[in-house]
Design a protein around this motif. Sequence first.
Motif, mmCIF file in Angstrom:
data_model
loop_
_atom_site.group_PDB
_atom_site.id
_atom_site.type_symbol
_atom_site.label_atom_id
_atom_site.label_comp_id
_atom_site.label_asym_id
_atom_site.label_seq_id
_atom_site.Cartn_x
_atom_site.Cartn_y
_atom_site.Cartn_z
ATOM 1 N N ALA A 1 -7.368 9.677 13.998
ATOM 2 C CA ALA A 1 -7.661 11.068 13.693
ATOM 3 C C ALA A 1 -7.456 11.328 12.198
ATOM 4 C CB ALA A 1 -6.739 11.980 14.506
ATOM 5 N N ASP A 2 -8.088 12.383 11.708
ATOM 6 C CA ASP A 2 -7.894 12.774 10.312
ATOM 7 C C ASP A 2 -6.408 12.984 10.022
ATOM 8 O OD1 ASP A 2 -10.624 12.712 10.009
ATOM 9 O OD2 ASP A 2 -10.880 14.874 10.300
ATOM 10 N N ASP A 3 -5.977 12.580 8.826
ATOM 11 C CA ASP A 3 -4.605 12.786 8.337
ATOM 12 C C ASP A 3 -3.551 11.974 9.094
ATOM 13 O OD1 ASP A 3 -5.579 14.709 6.493
ATOM 14 O OD2 ASP A 3 -5.460 16.273 8.028
ATOM 15 N N SER A 4 -3.970 10.955 9.840
ATOM 16 C CA SER A 4 -2.985 10.133 10.559
ATOM 17 C C SER A 4 -2.919 8.709 10.011
ATOM 18 C CB SER A 4 -3.328 10.083 12.055
ATOM 19 O OG SER A 4 -4.504 9.322 12.272
ATOM 20 N N TRP A 5 -3.619 8.442 8.897
ATOM 21 C CA TRP A 5 -3.702 7.087 8.364
ATOM 22 C C TRP A 5 -3.801 7.149 6.836
ATOM 23 C CZ3 TRP A 5 -8.019 5.831 5.496
ATOM 24 C CH2 TRP A 5 -9.058 6.766 5.539
ATOM 25 N N LYS A 6 -3.679 5.975 6.195
ATOM 26 C CA LYS A 6 -3.805 5.921 4.737
ATOM 27 C C LYS A 6 -4.268 4.527 4.322
ATOM 28 C CE LYS A 6 0.916 4.372 3.706
ATOM 29 N NZ LYS A 6 2.139 4.646 2.905
ATOM 30 N N LEU A 7 -4.717 4.427 3.069
ATOM 31 C CA LEU A 7 -4.994 3.142 2.437
ATOM 32 C C LEU A 7 -3.896 2.895 1.411
ATOM 33 C CD1 LEU A 7 -8.862 3.332 1.817
ATOM 34 C CD2 LEU A 7 -7.673 2.074 3.610
ATOM 35 N N ASP A 8 -3.280 1.698 1.453
ATOM 36 C CA ASP A 8 -2.231 1.402 0.484
ATOM 37 C C ASP A 8 -2.841 0.989 -0.853
ATOM 38 O OD1 ASP A 8 -3.004 -1.284 0.643
ATOM 39 O OD2 ASP A 8 -1.422 -1.797 2.057
ATOM 40 N N GLU A 9 -2.001 0.617 -1.808
ATOM 41 C CA GLU A 9 -2.475 0.292 -3.158
ATOM 42 C C GLU A 9 -3.384 -0.928 -3.191
ATOM 43 O OE1 GLU A 9 1.574 -2.211 -4.331
ATOM 44 O OE2 GLU A 9 1.172 -0.247 -5.239
ATOM 45 N N ASN A 10 -3.337 -1.728 -2.138
ATOM 46 C CA ASN A 10 -4.210 -2.900 -2.036
ATOM 47 C C ASN A 10 -5.462 -2.627 -1.202
ATOM 48 O OD1 ASN A 10 -2.403 -4.611 -3.518
ATOM 49 N ND2 ASN A 10 -1.140 -4.766 -1.659
ATOM 50 N N GLY A 11 -5.622 -1.379 -0.822
ATOM 51 C CA GLY A 11 -6.787 -1.026 -0.026
ATOM 52 C C GLY A 11 -6.668 -1.376 1.442
#
Length: 302
Positions: free
Chosen positions: A271-281
């Motif tokens: 869902a939106d706003d439940s995940w992220k990409l770290d500095e390594n993508g």
Amino acid sequence: MKDSEIRKRLKKAICCLSAVLILSVVSGAVLLNSIGSTNGWGRTEKQEDEIYSKEQIDKFITSVLIIVQNQPLSSDKAGADMVFIASFDSFRQRLTMAALYSQMEINGAALSNIYANSGPGGLVNAVNDGFGLDIEYYACTDTASLGAMIDLLGGITVKVDFSEADYINKALGEKSVKAGREKLNGSQSMIYAMDDISGEEQMGGLKRRLELVESAVKNMRRTATKEAMLPLLSLVAGSIKTNLDFSALHDIGYEILKAEEMEYRNIWIPADDSWKLDENGQFTIEDFETNKKQLYNGLYKE
């Protein structure tokens, strides 16, 4: 099969599959029944992992895992490039389509890799365990076959923005796709559904896939006839791997294509706003429980 027997089956939980892939299949199943041939329909020759039986959550709801791979269906160890859950509530006449990001992990393994290593049965088990579901069935195909089915249907109309139109045209070396309501052919549809388009919102691909499926469902409910399904029958029969048998396919087609009214809704996971990409993508889900709750409620709750 007598009509009275069909109607008895329709009182039980009816499973449903995604638009182009499965509505094509079930329409073909209804047609195939009318010409009296049932041998070998809907059976897979190989199932790598056995599906563990789960207690049914709602007797009127049954769900099916849909897997689309970019490599030919005959390829060994191909990963899952698109993953859907199609769920039909026969009591409420409600079709719910969920698109799952194929690189999301369950217990440290991406959905795509689970499918490559353990087959569709292994992926069903992982999704059931991870999200608390009761899926029993799967259907698999590849993008080439799915694109060919779309061409036989005469294309699928979706809303295309400027960046999407430009991307599709560049990918195919053409200038035919314009922004706005556009009918896409099979090749265009697969690029629209599969590829990450530069500059769009993250997870935009999941939403594009769901839009494509919804358009196909509604179009086929309006226009599907035995005559229109004839060309699809030959193609579909050799283009899927599924553990659904002919009787189940017949019932699915009868229920979905003949329902006078049908509610339709979409879910995308994560869902939106439940995940992220770290500095390594690298993709990371920050709140798996939120996604688990959203998927469960979307499939089984009002």
